[in-house]
Design an enzyme around this catalytic site. Sequence first.
Site, PDB file in Angstrom:
ATOM      1  N   CYS A 227      60.783 108.716 104.022  1.00  0.00           N
ATOM      2  CA  CYS A 227      62.147 109.472 104.404  1.00  0.00           C
ATOM      3  C   CYS A 227      63.200 108.642 103.829  1.00  0.00           C
ATOM      4  O   CYS A 227      62.871 107.549 102.849  1.00  0.00           O
ATOM      5  CB  CYS A 227      62.186 109.492 105.741  1.00  0.00           C
ATOM      6  SG  CYS A 227      62.601 107.945 106.795  1.00  0.00           S
TER       7      CYS A 227
ATOM      8  N   ASP B 249      67.440 100.174 114.786  1.00  0.00           N
ATOM      9  CA  ASP B 249      67.995 101.626 115.053  1.00  0.00           C
ATOM     10  C   ASP B 249      69.582 101.140 115.630  1.00  0.00           C
ATOM     11  O   ASP B 249      70.309 102.226 115.656  1.00  0.00           O
ATOM     12  CB  ASP B 249      67.173 102.304 116.099  1.00  0.00           C
ATOM     13  CG  ASP B 249      65.922 102.766 115.673  1.00  0.00           C
ATOM     14  OD1 ASP B 249      65.118 103.387 116.547  1.00  0.00           O
ATOM     15  OD2 ASP B 249      65.869 102.830 114.543  1.00  0.00           O
TER      16      ASP B 249
ATOM     17  N   ARG C 102      57.283 104.405 104.952  1.00  0.00           N
ATOM     18  CA  ARG C 102      56.778 105.000 106.153  1.00  0.00           C
ATOM     19  C   ARG C 102      55.255 105.285 106.288  1.00  0.00           C
ATOM     20  O   ARG C 102      54.929 106.485 106.701  1.00  0.00           O
ATOM     21  CB  ARG C 102      57.473 106.263 106.875  1.00  0.00           C
ATOM     22  CG  ARG C 102      59.012 106.300 106.923  1.00  0.00           C
ATOM     23  CD  ARG C 102      59.753 105.320 107.789  1.00  0.00           C
ATOM     24  NE  ARG C 102      59.363 105.413 109.134  1.00  0.00           N
ATOM     25  CZ  ARG C 102      60.283 106.152 109.842  1.00  0.00           C
ATOM     26  NH1 ARG C 102      61.236 106.755 109.388  1.00  0.00           N
ATOM     27  NH2 ARG C 102      60.029 106.283 111.291  1.00  0.00           N
TER      28      ARG C 102
ATOM     29  N   ARG D 187      69.674 115.520 114.663  1.00  0.00           N
ATOM     30  CA  ARG D 187      68.432 115.171 114.909  1.00  0.00           C
ATOM     31  C   ARG D 187      68.334 114.061 116.189  1.00  0.00           C
ATOM     32  O   ARG D 187      67.339 114.163 117.045  1.00  0.00           O
ATOM     33  CB  ARG D 187      67.856 114.343 113.723  1.00  0.00           C
ATOM     34  CG  ARG D 187      67.498 115.481 112.822  1.00  0.00           C
ATOM     35  CD  ARG D 187      66.453 114.718 111.667  1.00  0.00           C
ATOM     36  NE  ARG D 187      65.468 114.189 112.286  1.00  0.00           N
ATOM     37  CZ  ARG D 187      64.810 112.886 111.765  1.00  0.00           C
ATOM     38  NH1 ARG D 187      65.396 112.276 110.804  1.00  0.00           N
ATOM     39  NH2 ARG D 187      64.180 112.242 112.606  1.00  0.00           N
TER      40      ARG D 187
ATOM     41  N   LYS E 124      65.109 109.540 123.009  1.00  0.00           N
ATOM     42  CA  LYS E 124      64.634 110.508 121.995  1.00  0.00           C
ATOM     43  C   LYS E 124      63.214 109.767 121.301  1.00  0.00           C
ATOM     44  O   LYS E 124      62.170 110.827 121.553  1.00  0.00           O
ATOM     45  CB  LYS E 124      65.585 110.532 120.628  1.00  0.00           C
ATOM     46  CG  LYS E 124      64.593 110.978 119.422  1.00  0.00           C
ATOM     47  CD  LYS E 124      65.519 110.959 118.122  1.00  0.00           C
ATOM     48  CE  LYS E 124      65.457 109.689 117.084  1.00  0.00           C
ATOM     49  NZ  LYS E 124      64.358 109.396 116.564  1.00  0.00           N
ATOM     50  N   ASN E 125      63.161 108.495 121.256  1.00  0.00           N
ATOM     51  CA  ASN E 125      61.847 108.283 120.882  1.00  0.00           C
ATOM     52  C   ASN E 125      60.879 107.840 121.935  1.00  0.00           C
ATOM     53  O   ASN E 125      59.570 107.578 121.483  1.00  0.00           O
ATOM     54  CB  ASN E 125      62.215 106.599 119.949  1.00  0.00           C
ATOM     55  CG  ASN E 125      62.731 107.052 118.861  1.00  0.00           C
ATOM     56  OD1 ASN E 125      62.976 108.183 118.413  1.00  0.00           O
ATOM     57  ND2 ASN E 125      63.359 105.982 118.161  1.00  0.00           N
TER      58      ASN E 125
HETATM   59  C1  EPZ Z   1      59.742 104.120 115.284  1.00  0.00           C
HETATM   60  O1  EPZ Z   1      59.635 104.719 113.944  1.00  0.00           O
HETATM   61  C2  EPZ Z   1      61.036 104.733 115.965  1.00  0.00           C
HETATM   62  N1  EPZ Z   1      60.533 106.190 115.630  1.00  0.00           N
HETATM   63  C3  EPZ Z   1      62.064 104.559 114.761  1.00  0.00           C
HETATM   64  O2  EPZ Z   1      63.421 105.228 115.098  1.00  0.00           O
HETATM   65  C4  EPZ Z   1      62.329 103.040 114.786  1.00  0.00           C
HETATM   66  O3  EPZ Z   1      63.287 102.597 113.895  1.00  0.00           O
HETATM   67  C5  EPZ Z   1      60.997 102.413 114.541  1.00  0.00           C
HETATM   68  O4  EPZ Z   1      59.845 102.671 115.483  1.00  0.00           O
HETATM   69  C6  EPZ Z   1      61.039 100.766 114.515  1.00  0.00           C
HETATM   70  O5  EPZ Z   1      61.667 100.442 115.837  1.00  0.00           O
HETATM   71  C7  EPZ Z   1      60.088 107.028 116.753  1.00  0.00           C
HETATM   72  O6  EPZ Z   1      59.655 106.315 117.508  1.00  0.00           O
HETATM   73  C8  EPZ Z   1      59.947 108.327 116.643  1.00  0.00           C
HETATM   74  P1  EPZ Z   1      57.121 101.570 112.850  1.00  0.00           P
HETATM   75  P2  EPZ Z   1      57.943 104.372 113.507  1.00  0.00           P
HETATM   76  O7  EPZ Z   1      55.922 102.098 112.651  1.00  0.00           O
HETATM   77  O8  EPZ Z   1      56.919 104.161 114.661  1.00  0.00           O
HETATM   78  C9  EPZ Z   1      55.668  99.929 108.552  1.00  0.00           C
HETATM   79  C10 EPZ Z   1      65.292 106.357 114.861  1.00  0.00           C
HETATM   80  O9  EPZ Z   1      66.203 106.093 114.017  1.00  0.00           O
HETATM   81  N2  EPZ Z   1      54.262 100.381 109.056  1.00  0.00           N
HETATM   82  O10 EPZ Z   1      57.419 100.504 114.040  1.00  0.00           O
HETATM   83  O11 EPZ Z   1      57.633 104.869 112.253  1.00  0.00           O
HETATM   84  C11 EPZ Z   1      56.754 100.804 108.454  1.00  0.00           C
HETATM   85  O12 EPZ Z   1      56.650 101.160 107.013  1.00  0.00           O
HETATM   86  C12 EPZ Z   1      64.079 106.025 114.224  1.00  0.00           C
HETATM   87  O13 EPZ Z   1      65.300 106.825 116.010  1.00  0.00           O
HETATM   88  C13 EPZ Z   1      53.333 100.330 107.993  1.00  0.00           C
HETATM   89  O14 EPZ Z   1      53.365  99.717 107.138  1.00  0.00           O
HETATM   90  O15 EPZ Z   1      58.168 102.596 113.308  1.00  0.00           O
HETATM   91  C14 EPZ Z   1      58.175 100.096 108.697  1.00  0.00           C
HETATM   92  O16 EPZ Z   1      58.409  99.330 107.720  1.00  0.00           O
HETATM   93  C15 EPZ Z   1      64.134 105.619 112.859  1.00  0.00           C
HETATM   94  N3  EPZ Z   1      52.073 101.218 108.333  1.00  0.00           N
HETATM   95  C16 EPZ Z   1      57.359  99.040 110.190  1.00  0.00           C
HETATM   96  O17 EPZ Z   1      56.103  99.137 109.926  1.00  0.00           O
HETATM   97  C17 EPZ Z   1      51.924 101.967 109.280  1.00  0.00           C
HETATM   98  O18 EPZ Z   1      50.961 102.448 109.602  1.00  0.00           O
HETATM   99  C18 EPZ Z   1      57.912  99.806 111.300  1.00  0.00           C
HETATM  100  O19 EPZ Z   1      57.428 100.814 111.688  1.00  0.00           O
HETATM  101  C19 EPZ Z   1      53.199 101.910 110.340  1.00  0.00           C
HETATM  102  C20 EPZ Z   1      54.311 101.422 109.931  1.00  0.00           C
END
Ligand code: EPZ
Length: 452
Positions: free
Chosen positions: A129, A322, A134, A414, A35-36
């Site tokens: 969410c 995840d 996020r 989803r 998915k991701n």
């Molecule tokens: C991706 O989300 C995945 N989603 C998530 O999978 C996964 O849990 C996550 O990466 C971590 O591996 C997709 O790829 C569509 P991050 P993403 O940016 O990119 C903080 C699932 O269940 N952050 O690595 O949103 C954020 O708040 C989903 O399949 C900032 O502070 O994750 C979080 O605490 C859920 N500022 C941490 O980084 C930013 O600009 C990790 O977020 C971006 C992120």
Amino acid sequence: MSLTELSSKPEADNSVLQIWGKQTLKGHVKISGAKNSALAIMAGALLCPDDFRLRNVPSLVDVTRMGQILSALGIKLERNGDIVDINARDIGESKAPYELVSQLRASFFAIGPMLARLGVARVPLPGGCAIGARPVDLHVRGLQSMGADVQIEHGMVHAYVTGPNPRLKGAKIYLDYPSVGATETLMMAATLADGETTIENAAQEPEVSDLANFCNSMGAKIRGAGTNTIIISGVPRLHSTDYNIIPDRVEAATFLVAGAITHSEISLSPIVPDHLTAAIAKLRDIGAKVILEDRDCLRIIGAQSHMATDIETLPYPGFPTDMQAQFMALLTLSEGTSTISETVFENRLRHVAELNRMGADIRVKGNHAIVRGVSMLSGAPVVATDLRASAALVLAGLAAEGKTTIKGLHHLDRGYDNLEDKMRRLGAKLQRVQDDAVADEAATAPATASVE
Ligand code: EPZ
């Protein structure tokens, strides 16, 4: 059939999943595309005006929604089974529609490619969410360092490159946190930028590497994906490709836990063993057997009783956030006390309350869950709070005494491609019914599908 018409399942507004626990599983399960990866790669479609083909695309609500968002931007998509043909020649409007974007965070991935290709992008600011706020500050700061002006007002992100030649410039970017999304946004934006971009402290997840391989198959010049330093040399244009998405490591881990929690022996493929190192290590840690049967096939043999272990979620290659909820379900039945620390998201322990309703003994202190093993779980009505929490409740239902009824199936749909059918084919007893039917339905367990 166009992707936008094809929805993997109608929104499960009031259906519930009934699970009769304690069934031993047996057989083989096919793992769908990731998915991701699919969501980021579909957004990458915006980078190139030529036709191209994606293979091994999972059938999920999130993928359908991404298709709807891309269609609203003028992209043409055709789906045939797990193949999606895409053409992004005419991007009509650099504004993703709010009512669609608000339902799918991953739609924010459109901003990098739109900016790189058109020099302008207007994307609604994704909200928080269930699992956390996020924010997208790392995405925005990275685009600004590449020369974009970014204004955020009235819930919209307006990004544009000024000047006669509105092209992003290569830049040296350091990410305060190895954000998957920010790494992918900036990597895609940099493929068409003028000059070289370096992303330091980049995310190393397999889906980042998959996106880089997809972009490189379109003629991009990306090096170092999968490490913490990615270097992208901008090119003037990309070209069509035919690309196969990697298997979903989170779905695979979910089925590995299904085998362990029901003390069963099942096999799964295709998988990439390196993508499951942390999950396999923890399963072996607690006494389950995990055997690599072929370069892309795993066999799990659950032990009669499992031991406790400790888990801390971390950016890849650490233990994936995840997979946290699924492993928590498993550890509720281990002998001894396990601790689970969720360090990636600030609110990703909401499945604890629901697991406790099923007889688990879990206490939360901050971002730590203390899981005291119990001898059994009992089926109960529970509510899913987010995508991976819903999977955890299904796994707990497979192991529980009696019947579990799960509400909130829109979370499950989803991110999982026909999870129920796949579980049923392994011998699980579960069925999806309309909620109002639950009240007066005789609790007759459905016949189990014959195991292939
Ligand atoms: C991706 O989300 C995945 N989603 C998530 O999978 C996964 O849990 C996550 O990466 C971590 O591996 C997709 O790829 C569509 P991050 P993403 O940016 O990119 C903080 C699932 O269940 N952050 O690595 O949103 C954020 O708040 C989903 O399949 C900032 O502070 O994750 C979080 O605490 C859920 N500022 C941490 O980084 C930013 O600009 C990790 O977020 C971006 C992120």
